[in-house]
Design an enzyme around this catalytic site. Structure first.
Site, short mmCIF file in Angstrom:
data_model
loop_
_atom_site.label_atom_id
_atom_site.label_comp_id
_atom_site.label_asym_id
_atom_site.label_seq_id
_atom_site.Cartn_x
_atom_site.Cartn_y
_atom_site.Cartn_z
N CYS A 55 -5.31 3.73 3.78
CA CYS A 55 -6.64 3.72 3.18
C CYS A 55 -6.48 3.30 1.72
O CYS A 55 -5.63 3.85 1.00
CB CYS A 55 -7.26 5.11 3.26
SG CYS A 55 -8.83 5.24 2.34
N ASP A 62 -3.70 5.00 8.34
CA ASP A 62 -4.65 4.67 9.39
C ASP A 62 -3.86 4.07 10.54
O ASP A 62 -2.98 3.23 10.33
CB ASP A 62 -5.69 3.66 8.89
CG ASP A 62 -6.66 4.28 7.91
OD1 ASP A 62 -7.17 5.37 8.20
OD2 ASP A 62 -6.92 3.65 6.88
N VAL A 77 2.74 -18.73 17.20
CA VAL A 77 3.41 -17.72 16.40
C VAL A 77 4.56 -17.11 17.21
O VAL A 77 4.43 -16.84 18.41
CB VAL A 77 2.43 -16.63 15.92
CG1 VAL A 77 1.86 -15.78 17.06
CG2 VAL A 77 3.07 -15.73 14.87
#
Length: 161
Positions: A55, A62, A77
């Site tokens: 956060c 989180d 990727v």
């Protein structure tokens, strides 16, 4: 037919036993490889079930899941580099919505996919779960991007009724 050394040039993290883990946001760790089937329209789904960020206000962790779907163009990727990139968010302070958009924008810059979407399924904190969704399509995939956004909005609405 297996890939040759020339096709694997630039893929340095896969198979490397001396991997170093970044503890701060680092998009430079991302690597690509050549798409052997650029003439095909196909969807690649990547699921990270253990995404963590901080956060930006409280510094509290989180936790969530990140789901990336894309239709490749010329480059794709490399998954170990993606894992290390997503791990680099571990000490990065940003809101869920920002993380999802940052991931999408970094992958667009890296691969130039025909279409990409990033969904964040974050665990509740303070009694609220946040589920951001971002997507982007090239000229040929703009209608699809708009349709997927509307579908995702409807799905989230229905799931929370």
């Amino acid at each position: 037919m297996p890939r040759n050394e020339e096709e694997l040039q630039g893929v340095t993290l896969l198979g490397n036993q001396g991997t170093s883990y970044e503890f701060g946001y680092n998009p430079q760790v991302l690597e690509t490889f050549v798409n052997k089937h650029p003439e095909n329209e196909y969807l690649v789904t990547l699921h990270c079930p253990e995404f963590t960020s901080l956060c930006p206000k409280t510094g509290q962790p989180d936790f969530g899941r990140i789901i990336i779907r894309y239709i490749p163009r010329e480059r794709m990727v490399e998954s170990k580099s993606l894992k290390l990139y997503l791990f680099s968010f571990r000490n990065h302070g940003d809101f869920h919505e920002d993380c999802v958009n940052i991931i999408m924008n970094d992958l667009i810059a890296l691969m130039d996919p025909k279409y990409i979407e990033v969904l964040g399924l974050f665990n509740p904190r303070g009694g609220i779960s946040i589920i951001p969704f971002a997507n982007h399509g090239d000229t040929d995939h703009r209608d699809m991007a708009q349709r997927r956004l509307i579908e995702q909005m409807a799905e989230q609405y229905t799931a929370h009724q």
